[in-house]
Design a protein around this motif. Structure first.
Motif, PDB file in Angstrom:
ATOM      1  N   ARG A  67       0.814  -1.211   0.000  1.00  0.00           N
ATOM      2  CA  ARG A  67       0.000   0.000   0.000  1.00  0.00           C
ATOM      3  C   ARG A  67       0.855   1.272   0.000  1.00  0.00           C
ATOM      4  O   ARG A  67       0.401   2.325  -0.463  1.00  0.00           O
ATOM      5  N   PHE A  68       2.070   1.169   0.497  1.00  0.00           N
ATOM      6  CA  PHE A  68       2.936   2.346   0.562  1.00  0.00           C
ATOM      7  C   PHE A  68       3.425   2.750  -0.828  1.00  0.00           C
ATOM      8  O   PHE A  68       3.534   3.940  -1.137  1.00  0.00           O
ATOM      9  N   GLU A  69       3.716   1.783  -1.672  1.00  0.00           N
ATOM     10  CA  GLU A  69       4.084   2.103  -3.052  1.00  0.00           C
ATOM     11  C   GLU A  69       2.918   2.756  -3.782  1.00  0.00           C
ATOM     12  O   GLU A  69       3.117   3.702  -4.558  1.00  0.00           O
ATOM     13  N   ILE A  70       1.713   2.271  -3.522  1.00  0.00           N
ATOM     14  CA  ILE A  70       0.543   2.895  -4.142  1.00  0.00           C
ATOM     15  C   ILE A  70       0.375   4.327  -3.642  1.00  0.00           C
ATOM     16  O   ILE A  70       0.090   5.245  -4.424  1.00  0.00           O
ATOM     17  N   ARG A  71       0.561   4.539  -2.349  1.00  0.00           N
ATOM     18  CA  ARG A  71       0.404   5.889  -1.797  1.00  0.00           C
ATOM     19  C   ARG A  71       1.396   6.859  -2.430  1.00  0.00           C
ATOM     20  O   ARG A  71       1.037   7.980  -2.810  1.00  0.00           O
ATOM     21  N   ARG A  72       2.653   6.455  -2.540  1.00  0.00           N
ATOM     22  CA  ARG A  72       3.649   7.360  -3.123  1.00  0.00           C
ATOM     23  C   ARG A  72       3.322   7.683  -4.578  1.00  0.00           C
ATOM     24  O   ARG A  72       3.493   8.820  -5.026  1.00  0.00           O
ATOM     25  N   GLN A  86      -6.373  -1.245   0.885  1.00  0.00           N
ATOM     26  CA  GLN A  86      -5.512  -0.937   2.017  1.00  0.00           C
ATOM     27  C   GLN A  86      -4.999   0.496   1.924  1.00  0.00           C
ATOM     28  O   GLN A  86      -4.971   1.228   2.924  1.00  0.00           O
ATOM     29  N   PHE A  87      -4.596   0.893   0.739  1.00  0.00           N
ATOM     30  CA  PHE A  87      -4.088   2.255   0.540  1.00  0.00           C
ATOM     31  C   PHE A  87      -5.148   3.297   0.874  1.00  0.00           C
ATOM     32  O   PHE A  87      -4.873   4.262   1.608  1.00  0.00           O
ATOM     33  N   ILE A  88      -6.371   3.129   0.351  1.00  0.00           N
ATOM     34  CA  ILE A  88      -7.386   4.159   0.555  1.00  0.00           C
ATOM     35  C   ILE A  88      -7.845   4.195   2.006  1.00  0.00           C
ATOM     36  O   ILE A  88      -8.162   5.255   2.549  1.00  0.00           O
ATOM     37  N   ARG A  89      -7.865   3.033   2.668  1.00  0.00           N
ATOM     38  CA  ARG A  89      -8.193   3.008   4.097  1.00  0.00           C
ATOM     39  C   ARG A  89      -7.083   3.657   4.923  1.00  0.00           C
ATOM     40  O   ARG A  89      -7.322   4.149   6.026  1.00  0.00           O
ATOM     41  N   ASP A  90      -5.877   3.651   4.392  1.00  0.00           N
ATOM     42  CA  ASP A  90      -4.724   4.205   5.094  1.00  0.00           C
ATOM     43  C   ASP A  90      -4.680   5.728   5.060  1.00  0.00           C
ATOM     44  O   ASP A  90      -3.798   6.329   5.680  1.00  0.00           O
ATOM     45  N   PHE A  93      -2.032   9.315   7.247  1.00  0.00           N
ATOM     46  CA  PHE A  93      -1.088  10.295   6.708  1.00  0.00           C
ATOM     47  C   PHE A  93      -1.706  11.670   6.487  1.00  0.00           C
ATOM     48  O   PHE A  93      -0.979  12.640   6.252  1.00  0.00           O
ATOM     49  N   ASN A  94      -3.033  11.768   6.601  1.00  0.00           N
ATOM     50  CA  ASN A  94      -3.686  13.031   6.266  1.00  0.00           C
ATOM     51  C   ASN A  94      -4.683  13.523   7.300  1.00  0.00           C
ATOM     52  O   ASN A  94      -5.195  14.632   7.170  1.00  0.00           O
ATOM     53  N   ASN A  95      -4.989  12.720   8.310  1.00  0.00           N
ATOM     54  CA  ASN A  95      -6.003  13.112   9.278  1.00  0.00           C
ATOM     55  C   ASN A  95      -5.499  12.955  10.711  1.00  0.00           C
ATOM     56  O   ASN A  95      -6.273  12.713  11.627  1.00  0.00           O
ATOM     57  N   ASN A  96      -4.186  13.103  10.886  1.00  0.00           N
ATOM     58  CA  ASN A  96      -3.583  13.045  12.226  1.00  0.00           C
ATOM     59  C   ASN A  96      -3.959  11.779  12.987  1.00  0.00           C
ATOM     60  O   ASN A  96      -4.379  11.814  14.132  1.00  0.00           O
ATOM     61  N   GLU A  97      -3.779  10.651  12.304  1.00  0.00           N
ATOM     62  CA  GLU A  97      -3.985   9.332  12.915  1.00  0.00           C
ATOM     63  C   GLU A  97      -2.685   8.540  12.760  1.00  0.00           C
ATOM     64  O   GLU A  97      -2.607   7.593  11.970  1.00  0.00           O
ATOM     65  N   PRO A  98      -1.647   8.895  13.514  1.00  0.00           N
ATOM     66  CA  PRO A  98      -0.313   8.339  13.247  1.00  0.00           C
ATOM     67  C   PRO A  98      -0.187   6.838  13.434  1.00  0.00           C
ATOM     68  O   PRO A  98       0.731   6.230  12.881  1.00  0.00           O
ATOM     69  N   PHE A  99      -1.084   6.209  14.194  1.00  0.00           N
ATOM     70  CA  PHE A  99      -0.946   4.775  14.466  1.00  0.00           C
ATOM     71  C   PHE A  99      -1.951   3.927  13.683  1.00  0.00           C
ATOM     72  O   PHE A  99      -1.974   2.707  13.841  1.00  0.00           O
ATOM     73  N   TRP A 100      -2.754   4.580  12.880  1.00  0.00           N
ATOM     74  CA  TRP A 100      -3.807   3.876  12.135  1.00  0.00           C
ATOM     75  C   TRP A 100      -3.229   2.770  11.259  1.00  0.00           C
ATOM     76  O   TRP A 100      -3.675   1.632  11.278  1.00  0.00           O
ATOM     77  N   SER A 101      -2.222   3.107  10.452  1.00  0.00           N
ATOM     78  CA  SER A 101      -1.690   2.161   9.479  1.00  0.00           C
ATOM     79  C   SER A 101      -1.086   0.941  10.164  1.00  0.00           C
ATOM     80  O   SER A 101      -1.374  -0.202   9.804  1.00  0.00           O
ATOM     81  N   ALA A 102      -0.239   1.178  11.162  1.00  0.00           N
ATOM     82  CA  ALA A 102       0.426   0.066  11.842  1.00  0.00           C
ATOM     83  C   ALA A 102      -0.575  -0.814  12.587  1.00  0.00           C
ATOM     84  O   ALA A 102      -0.459  -2.046  12.592  1.00  0.00           O
TER      85      ALA A 102
END
Length: 398
Positions: free
Chosen positions: A70-75, A321-325, A329-338
């Motif tokens: 999902r990180f490659e998709i995000r970038r 996974q990317f769109i749920r993530d 990265f954009n809504n101040n949820e630093p632990f959401w992804s992990a």
């Protein structure tokens, strides 16, 4: 008839401590509710189209393969103009929602404090502890873009953080949690009555309660049960306690406590330990500690139940996974992804639960028929308006 427009802000239930919205404040919330719906639907659909028609073909041309995570998709998506446009609108809509709710609460701070005090003073069901520190993982950012987060105080005894949260969640969800934004708690009541008819827990513990909107329905459903809700944020607890008292939940106690250390409670003290959309707010160190503590204070035969979004598994497409993530990265949820990449069953096994005691299920918020009248007939279109959670549960063996 299809309902494309979220219910008006005037549909929210104004309990005795709820902030009073002016005409313009209510109109802003109505605008933001409709904007959020438009962004999640019509505009949001453009993200998948951009990925399929532009971003993925360009990635394949450059790398000779598909993205591996999902990180490659995000970038790659962060370079696309449509996704950047959509992300900017979503971020700004949240900031506007928070600012509208905050100025609404600050405008009437004196009146709010006075109304809250009427329900808080002289009651032993609110237990604050100034020695409880807000963990750094909660204090480092303004969660959900909320100024000061859940624990910010502008003066001693402040309740504005709780009032802001309570005032704005109806607009953020488009009424999907009901007139009191308690659809999660109402769903828990329906679930337990269906799964274990006639069961009455002696004690229930709610972790990370904020203003208690998800625990009040349980307290009202089990009036003979001792219900305890804990959080580290004093402003939210002050407001939440008054809110619960005003709604008649007199068996509900609000305690300022860090769930990583619940030594005040003896082993096996509770029959039900739960969270509702709280685990994703926790650091990688805090989450397993809290689950272990929850296991310790849970009685044999008791229930642990966590409402969350589904974890990222091999069965979930990488784009999803990317769109749920996005929130991470954009809504101040630093632990959401992990957090959503964790194996929650393994986390609960590590805490002490037997593997065969674990289960997963889905829980849908109870549709408020005062807001969506067609729901009385069980229409799918109205039922679909309600929020839906993934649930991780376990019954503790003896």
């Amino acid at each position: 008839m299809k309902h494309d427009v979220p219910p008006p802000y005037t549909a929210v239930t104004r309990h005795p401590v709820f902030p009073q919205a002016s005409h313009d404040e209510a109109a802003r919330f109505d605008f933001l509710a409709n904007l959020n719906k438009y962004l999640s639907g019509t505009i949001g659909a453009g993200n998948k189209r951009a990925y399929d028609t532009r971003v993925l073909p360009a990635f394949r041309a450059e790398h000779g393969r598909d993205p591996v995570d999902r990180f490659e998709i995000r970038r790659a998506m962060n370079k696309d103009p449509w996704h950047r446009f959509w992300s900017a609108l979503k971020r700004n809509s949240m900031e506007m929602r928070q600012q509208n709710g905050r100025q609404m609460a600050l405008r009437q701070m004196d009146e709010l404090d006075a109304r809250v005090r009427q329900f808080n003073e002289g009651r032993d069901t609110l237990q604050l502890d100034e020695t409880v520190a807000v963990p750094r993982y909660q204090a480092a950012v303004d969660i959900h873009c909320m100024p000061g987060s859940y624990h910010g105080e502008d003066r001693p005894g402040d309740v504005s953080a709780g009032a802001n949260y309570d005032a704005g969640i109806f607009a953020t969800t488009g009424g999907g949690l009901g007139a009191l934004s308690d659809g999660g708690g109402q769903a828990l009541v329906e679930w337990i009555r269906r799964e274990r008819p006639g069961w009455t827990p002696r004690r229930i513990l709610d972790l990370g309660c904020t203003v208690g909107h998800n625990i009040v329905p349980l307290a009202l459903a089990f009036p003979e049960t001792e219900v305890v809700a804990i959080d580290t944020a004093a402003p939210s607890l002050r407001y939440g306690h008054a809110r619960a008292q005003a709604l008649g939940a007199r068996n509900l106690r609000f305690v300022q406590m860090n769930a990583e250390d619940m030594s005040r409670f003896e082993d096996g003290h509770f029959d039900w330990v739960q969270t509702t959309m709280f685990l994703h707010e926790l650091s990688g160190t805090a989450l397993p500690r809290i689950i272990r503590e929850g296991y310790r204070v849970l009685a044999p035969g008791g229930l642990m139940f966590h409402l969350e979004q589904p974890e990222y598994s091999d069965a979930m497409p990488l784009y999803e996974q990317f769109i749920r993530d996005w929130d991470a990265f954009n809504n101040n949820e630093p632990f959401w992804s992990a957090m959503h990449a964790l194996d929650m069953k393994q986390q609960m096994i590590d805490a002490g639960f037997a593997p065969d005691s674990l289960f997963t299920t889905g829980v849908r918020a109870v549709v408020d028929t005062d807001i969506f009248p067609q729901a009385k007939s069980g229409g799918d279109e109205d039922h679909g308006r309600a929020a839906f959670w993934h649930a991780y549960g376990a019954w503790k063996t003896a």
